[in-house]
Structure formats: C-alpha cells, structure tokens
Design a protein around this motif. Structure first.
Motif, mmCIF file in Angstrom:
data_model
loop_
_atom_site.group_PDB
_atom_site.id
_atom_site.type_symbol
_atom_site.label_atom_id
_atom_site.label_comp_id
_atom_site.label_asym_id
_atom_site.label_seq_id
_atom_site.Cartn_x
_atom_site.Cartn_y
_atom_site.Cartn_z
ATOM 1 N N GLY A 31 -87.442 -48.373 0.539
ATOM 2 C CA GLY A 31 -87.661 -48.936 -0.642
ATOM 3 C C GLY A 31 -86.777 -48.249 -1.927
ATOM 4 O O GLY A 31 -86.435 -48.864 -2.820
ATOM 5 N N ILE A 32 -86.389 -46.849 -1.780
ATOM 6 C CA ILE A 32 -85.711 -46.056 -2.698
ATOM 7 C C ILE A 32 -84.275 -46.235 -2.376
ATOM 8 O O ILE A 32 -83.714 -46.324 -3.468
ATOM 9 N N TYR A 33 -83.980 -46.631 -1.331
ATOM 10 C CA TYR A 33 -82.438 -46.826 -0.893
ATOM 11 C C TYR A 33 -82.198 -48.319 -1.573
ATOM 12 O O TYR A 33 -81.151 -48.392 -2.231
ATOM 13 N N ILE A 42 -80.312 -40.356 -9.453
ATOM 14 C CA ILE A 42 -81.245 -39.837 -9.112
ATOM 15 C C ILE A 42 -82.045 -40.217 -7.751
ATOM 16 O O ILE A 42 -82.397 -39.450 -6.834
ATOM 17 N N PHE A 43 -82.279 -41.428 -7.725
ATOM 18 C CA PHE A 43 -82.990 -42.132 -6.681
ATOM 19 C C PHE A 43 -81.961 -41.961 -5.544
ATOM 20 O O PHE A 43 -82.518 -41.844 -3.914
ATOM 21 N N MET A 44 -80.711 -42.048 -5.660
ATOM 22 C CA MET A 44 -79.660 -41.917 -4.277
ATOM 23 C C MET A 44 -79.892 -40.750 -3.781
ATOM 24 O O MET A 44 -80.036 -40.548 -2.659
ATOM 25 N N THR A 45 -80.069 -39.419 -4.765
ATOM 26 C CA THR A 45 -80.242 -38.195 -4.257
ATOM 27 C C THR A 45 -81.327 -38.085 -3.488
ATOM 28 O O THR A 45 -81.672 -37.185 -2.408
ATOM 29 N N ILE A 46 -82.471 -38.555 -4.037
ATOM 30 C CA ILE A 46 -83.752 -38.494 -3.527
ATOM 31 C C ILE A 46 -83.756 -39.094 -2.152
ATOM 32 O O ILE A 46 -84.266 -38.483 -1.075
ATOM 33 N N HIS A 47 -83.241 -40.201 -2.067
ATOM 34 C CA HIS A 47 -83.074 -40.580 -0.484
ATOM 35 C C HIS A 47 -82.210 -39.729 0.467
ATOM 36 O O HIS A 47 -82.661 -39.651 1.502
ATOM 37 N N THR A 48 -81.071 -39.604 -0.060
ATOM 38 C CA THR A 48 -80.173 -38.751 1.024
ATOM 39 C C THR A 48 -80.902 -37.337 1.533
ATOM 40 O O THR A 48 -80.570 -37.007 2.284
ATOM 41 N N PHE A 49 -81.616 -36.800 0.450
ATOM 42 C CA PHE A 49 -82.143 -35.398 0.753
ATOM 43 C C PHE A 49 -83.537 -35.538 0.817
ATOM 44 O O PHE A 49 -84.342 -34.398 0.434
ATOM 45 N N ALA A 50 -84.087 -36.460 0.929
ATOM 46 C CA ALA A 50 -85.586 -36.647 1.252
ATOM 47 C C ALA A 50 -86.248 -35.640 2.421
ATOM 48 O O ALA A 50 -85.636 -35.675 3.353
ATOM 49 N N PRO A 51 -87.374 -35.230 2.148
ATOM 50 C CA PRO A 51 -87.625 -34.430 3.051
ATOM 51 C C PRO A 51 -88.128 -35.173 4.675
ATOM 52 O O PRO A 51 -87.809 -34.516 5.527
ATOM 53 N N ASN A 52 -88.439 -36.330 4.487
ATOM 54 C CA ASN A 52 -88.765 -37.036 5.714
ATOM 55 C C ASN A 52 -87.479 -37.113 6.301
ATOM 56 O O ASN A 52 -87.146 -37.240 7.569
ATOM 57 N N GLN A 53 -86.458 -37.631 5.803
ATOM 58 C CA GLN A 53 -85.115 -37.933 6.095
ATOM 59 C C GLN A 53 -84.595 -36.591 6.976
ATOM 60 O O GLN A 53 -83.979 -36.777 8.036
ATOM 61 N N ILE A 54 -84.752 -35.305 6.190
ATOM 62 C CA ILE A 54 -84.151 -34.014 6.794
ATOM 63 C C ILE A 54 -84.897 -33.755 7.987
ATOM 64 O O ILE A 54 -84.489 -33.289 8.902
ATOM 65 N N SER A 55 -86.341 -33.725 8.125
ATOM 66 C CA SER A 55 -87.216 -33.520 9.128
ATOM 67 C C SER A 55 -86.876 -34.329 10.562
ATOM 68 O O SER A 55 -86.788 -33.783 11.599
ATOM 69 N N ASN A 56 -86.472 -35.597 10.251
ATOM 70 C CA ASN A 56 -86.186 -36.559 11.262
ATOM 71 C C ASN A 56 -84.793 -36.361 11.780
ATOM 72 O O ASN A 56 -84.327 -37.118 12.688
#
Length: 276
Positions: A72-74, A106-120
């Motif tokens: 949704g953020i993306y 701001i939301f694009m940054t949150i999406h790109t470097f989201a914790p879930n995204q990084i952990s996966n």
C-alpha cells in the motif's frame, strides 16, 4: 543478482527523487524555469521506473498490490507522483506539486528501506549501509551549501564596508558585486534546506531500521532540526523583505555558527553519531 539489481534501482529512484525535490524547492522560491523543467523531467524518470516496477509486480503476483501495508505504501507513493505530474502538466499550482512530492518522497523512502523489506532481502545489510551513506552524503551537501552562503555573507559585508569607505585595492576587482553576493547567500540557503530535510528523513529511517535503541531527543537530531528551522526562518524573512543587506548577511553568519556547533558538539553528545 536480480535481487541486487532491483535494490540498486530502488536506491537510484530515491536519489533521483531527492534531486528532483531540490530543483522543485528552487523553483518554488525563485520561479526558475530551468529548475522547474529539470525537476519535472527527473521526476518523470522516477515515475516511469516506479510504473515499470508496479506493472512487473502485478504480473508476477497476478493481483493488485494493495493487500499489505508494504504494498500500500508503494502504491500510495506512486499515486502521489501521478497526481503531482498531472498538476504539473494541467494546472499552475506549484505549492501543491512541491508538497505532494515531499510526502511522496517520504513514503518512497519508507518503502525502499522498510524493515520488512530489508529483513527479507539478501542484501539487507548492504542496503542499511547504503541508506546511511546516502543520509550522510545529503547532510554533507547541505553543509557545503550553507558554507557557500556563509562565505558570500562575509564577502557581502567586506564589499559593503569597502564601498562605504570608498577604499579600492587591486583585489577589489576580484570581489563579487553586492547583488552577486546577495544572490550567493540566497542560493546557498535555498539549496541547503532541501538537502538537510532529505538527510533528516533518511537519517530517521536509518535509525529506525538499524538501531535497537535511539531517540528523537538525541542532541544531533534536535540540533539538525533546529538548524533547519533557523535557516527556514531566515529564508522566510529574506523573502518577506524583513532581512536585507547587512542584516541578512549577519543572520546567515550566525546561522552557520549553529551548523558548526551542531557538527562538532552535537556529534560528541549524540548517542549514535559515531562517524565523526
């Protein structure tokens, strides 16, 4: 390999988005046609990249990407860019376009470097390091811009004093005019503010995903936001005509002193800014 390539492309989107914001900010204040066009075309590149990734994701998952917060953020960031581009093309509402893109970034940054995204991701640690690198890079760029403003402020005061006393020297011809010095002061602030704002957004995101314990009340964070507010107020007063000439120059000199204090003292007192 594909995972690394996708990560790099998303990072480039964030960087290009940030550059576009800087140009939009310059145009927002000065109605600069070149900055306006540059901002739009860079944003258009980001939009095309986002759209391609969105279509690829829909084809891969065979559904519309709105079933999770991450998706949704993306999609929200993509919609914000879509609306800002439409406004850019069909109406003259520069204020709305600029604010929409700040939110979208701001939301694009949150999406790109989201914790879930990084952990996966297989390149999670590298992604965190590169986020820190981008954050520091934009912080340094803001310091450079504010330094330029500081230098032109000093030159303005020197030139004003020489003109007032009618003292000429061989070096006088190498000094800028009062108008050039005043323009240099303003350009430095206009460039430095968006750089610092982008750096703060990225820095807070990095701290959120990389640190177990951190606080917004950290001295470095407080100091950086304070500097942002100080320069924003100085710029606002200059735009309103309440700060002119020598007063504007002195205001920028004192503002830069806060930058120096924050750079050294703020980093020393910070709980996690160890890179200094």
């Amino acid at each position: 390999m594909a995972d690394i390539m996708m990560t790099r492309l998303h990072e480039w989107m964030v960087v290009l988005y940030a550059v576009s914001l800087v140009f939009y900010f310059i145009d927002y204040l000065n109605k600069d046609r070149m900055a306006h066009r540059s901002a739009f075309w860079i944003l258009l590149v980001v939009y095309v990249m986002q759209t391609v990734f969105l279509v690829m994701y829909i084809v891969e998952t065979k559904r519309f990407p709105i079933l999770s917060l991450f998706e949704g953020i993306y999609f929200y960031a993509w919609l914000l860019i879509s609306v800002s581009i439409l406004l850019h093309l069909f109406s003259k509402v520069g204020h709305a376009v600029f604010i929409l893109n700040v939110i979208g970034f701001i939301f694009m940054t949150i999406h790109t470097f989201a914790p879930n995204q990084i952990s996966n991701s297989a390149v999670g640690e590298a992604l965190i390091s590169e986020l820190l690198f981008i954050h520091i890079s934009f912080a340094i760029l803001s310091y450079v811009a504010f330094s330029m403003s500081f230098v032109f402020a000093i030159l303005y005061l020197i030139l004003y004093k020489l003109l007032k006393k009618r003292k000429w020297s061989k070096q006088f011809g190498r000094l800028p005019s009062l108008q050039q010095a005043a323009s240099g002061i303003k350009i430095g602030i206009i460039t430095g503010i968006p750089f610092l704002l982008i750096s703060l957004i990225l820095g807070v995101q990095w701290a959120y995903i990389a640190l177990d314990e951190w606080s917004l009340l950290d001295m470095k964070i407080i100091g950086s936001f304070f500097i942002l507010i100080v320069y924003a107020v100085v710029l606002l007063f200059m735009q309103m005509g309440r700060l002119r000439g020598n007063n504007a120059a002195w205001a920028n000199i004192f503002a830069f002193l806060f930058v120096i204090i924050n750079f050294f003292l703020g980093s020393t007192l910070s709980g996690f800014h160890f890179w200094i």
